[in-house]
Design an enzyme around this catalytic site. Structure first.
Site, PDB file in Angstrom:
ATOM      1  N   GLU A  18       0.792  -1.301   0.124  1.00 13.91           N
ATOM      2  CA  GLU A  18      -0.099   0.111  -0.044  1.00 13.91           C
ATOM      3  C   GLU A  18       0.676   1.287  -0.052  1.00 13.91           C
ATOM      4  OE1 GLU A  18      -3.139  -0.472   2.847  1.00 13.91           O
ATOM      5  OE2 GLU A  18      -4.006  -1.829   2.064  1.00 13.91           O
ATOM      6  N   GLU A  63      -5.139  -8.617  -0.377  1.00 11.86           N
ATOM      7  CA  GLU A  63      -5.994  -8.292   0.674  1.00 11.86           C
ATOM      8  C   GLU A  63      -7.269  -8.108   0.485  1.00 11.86           C
ATOM      9  OE1 GLU A  63      -4.574  -5.494   3.523  1.00 11.86           O
ATOM     10  OE2 GLU A  63      -2.234  -5.892   3.490  1.00 11.86           O
TER      11      GLU A  63
END
Length: 503
Positions: free
Chosen positions: A158, A275
């Site tokens: 991220e 995820e």
């Protein structure tokens, strides 16, 4: 009545079991973690596992030292070997995420999580490349090149969020990715490397990542991103509450990379959702509920249409990003609590693991499959209201006409999870929400986590069986239908069990 066709319409995708998430991989050194993973693999059987922290200080890989006027770096793999050995012994492979930055290699002191993963770029890119090179060469030497070639290698986590990458500096991430990807290919050209592992709401990064990769001729073997459907956190002590979007928005997020990358150099590459969950918080009680299993059921049933894998975040509540959990049920991401108490969403995955490979039908509230031996399996779920404005229907009827082949009867096994069955969270709440249940209470919770089971026979007429189901609120149910080969002896008479004479 929904008439399910006798001929398969395709194969059931197993993208749902391709990967599962974990707390930082250092936790794999703990007994409770390994016990939980062993249970998971026995009953579900994931193929890969992904977590943060492979290169963080807790794993002790990057070990600089001074000798005279010179600085040297020693690379130590003591913990890496123990973690990977444990994974492989349990039949699961690592999905390698390269991060976070070792403190002595970091350019700053910004960290994330309770365990302080450093999120700054390296102060020396050659030294970072040496770290990546040494790690991969060690893994190849220990586990073999053919094995490590099967392990995807993801660069960072991220980077579009400043919490995970200093200033969310996109150009700096591209530099890190390029150095890393070229180093990976230097070790072996067939090792698979990818990214950018972005969080929801940053899809513009994908298009620029494709432009960067083409402009710089940088290796990219797969594209990765994350997916969540929760709104901003409403904080309470040791927990949060959040709004939820409808579950189909997860499928929309899964589909985004393929849609956005059409016409680019990255079009057609595997897409890994590394995820996904409803809430992005590890302290949201929604994760512990029957609602959550019913909410995610259509995602597991349909996610393989739009992604090559989608990795549930995470398999266990052994997870410490926000600190050590304060209670057994605390809203953790896990399919399992500590001490291996199964949550309703765990059962959703376990039910999926018992489905057959042939896809017969899929609808808004059901999935029907067939096994090679002729068994027909139905996964059904009750609709939910993700807004919370209503509790959802008390009862949800589903009638199916199923192709069950020859014979006169089928044996029907039904396994049920809802608000009262297969739901240790409900039992824990009735128990008074003990933060640290005593051994006897743990036994009760394990018992309460078992699905309700029922058995019966149904007739077969013209090769078909009619199945009438009524699902309770937030129920998921698995129905397995097996042709009956009746071996009851001809002299058997149930009416004589108490010694009565034959009528």
């Amino acid at each position: 009545m929904i008439r399910v066709p006798a001929e398969p319409v395709g194969r059931v995708s197993d993208a749902w079991r391709q990967c599962v998430g974990t707390g930082r991989i250092e936790l794999a050194l703990r007994r409770d973690y390994q016990d939980s993973l062993a249970l998971l693999q026995r009953e579900i059987g994931f193929r890969y596992i992904r977590g943060h922290g492979l290169l963080s200080d807790g794993m002790g890989v990057h070990r600089p030292y001074d000798q005279g006027c010179f600085r040297f770096v020693h690379h130590s793999f003591t913990y890496v070997d123990q973690v990977v050995d444990a994974y492989l012994e349990l039949g699961i492979r690592p999905f390698l995420e390269l991060g976070f930055m070792p403190e002595d290699l970091a350019s700053g002191d910004e960290t994330v999580f309770w365990w302080r993963g450093n999120v700054t770029p390296p102060h020396s890119y050659p030294e970072w490349a040496d770290l990546v090179r040494a790690t991969l060469r060690h893994l190849v030497d220990r586990y073999g090149l053919d094995e490590v070639r099967t392990w995807p290698i993801e660069v960072w986590n991220e980077p579009n969020l400043p919490d995970f990458w200093q200033d969310a500096d996109e150009a700096a991430y591209h530099r890190l990715y390029e150095v890393t990807a070229r180093t990976v290919k230097e070790v072996d050209a067939e090792l698979r490397v990818g990214g950018p592992a972005i969080s929801p709401g940053a899809d513009d990064w994908l298009e620029r990542f494709a432009e960067f990769a083409e402009h710089r001729d940088v290796p990219v073997d797969f594209v990765s991103k994350h997916a969540y459907t929760s709104g901003p956190a409403q904080h309470v002590p040791f927990g949060v509450h959040q709004t939820l979007a409808p579950a189909h928005e997860l499928l929309d997020q899964f589909a985004t990379p393929r849609d956005l990358l059409k016409g680019t150099r990255l079009a057609g590459l595997p897409v890994h959702i590394t995820e996904f969950n409803s809430s992005y918080r590890p302290d949201n009680a929604i994760h512990d509920t029957a609602f959550h299993a019913a909410y995610l059921a259509p995602v597991l049933a349909g996610g393989g249409d739009v992604a090559d894998s989608f990795s549930y975040w995470t398999f266990s509540d052994m997870f410490e990003e926000a600190g050590v959990p304060t209670a057994l049920f605390h809203g953790g991401f896990g399919l399992l609590t500590h001490r291996q108490v199964r949550k309703p969403t765990y059962h959703l995955y376990a039910f999926m693991a018992r489905m057959g490979p042939e896809l017969l039908a899929r609808g808004e509230d059901h999935l029907v499959t067939r096994h090679p031996d002729g068994r027909v399996t139905v996964l059904a779920w009750a609709p939910v209201d993700p807004t919370g404005e209503t509790p959802g229907p008390d009862r949800h009827p589903l009638r199916l006409s199923l192709p069950t082949g020859g014979g006169y009867e089928v044996f029907v096994r039904r396994s049920t999870v809802d608000e009262e069955h297969g739901n240790a969270y409900t039992a824990w709440r009735h128990m008074g929400s003990p933060r640290s249940p005593k051994p006897g209470q743990l036994d009760i919770l394990h018992e309460a986590a078992e699905p309700a089971r029922a058995h019966r026979r149904l007739p077969v007429r013209d090769g078909r069986t009619d199945l009438d189901l009524t699902l309770a609120r937030h129920e998921i149910t698995l129905v397995e239908l097996t042709p009956v080969d009746d071996e009851t002896p001809p002299w058997w008479d149930e009416g004589r069990l108490l010694g009565r004479e034959p009528s």
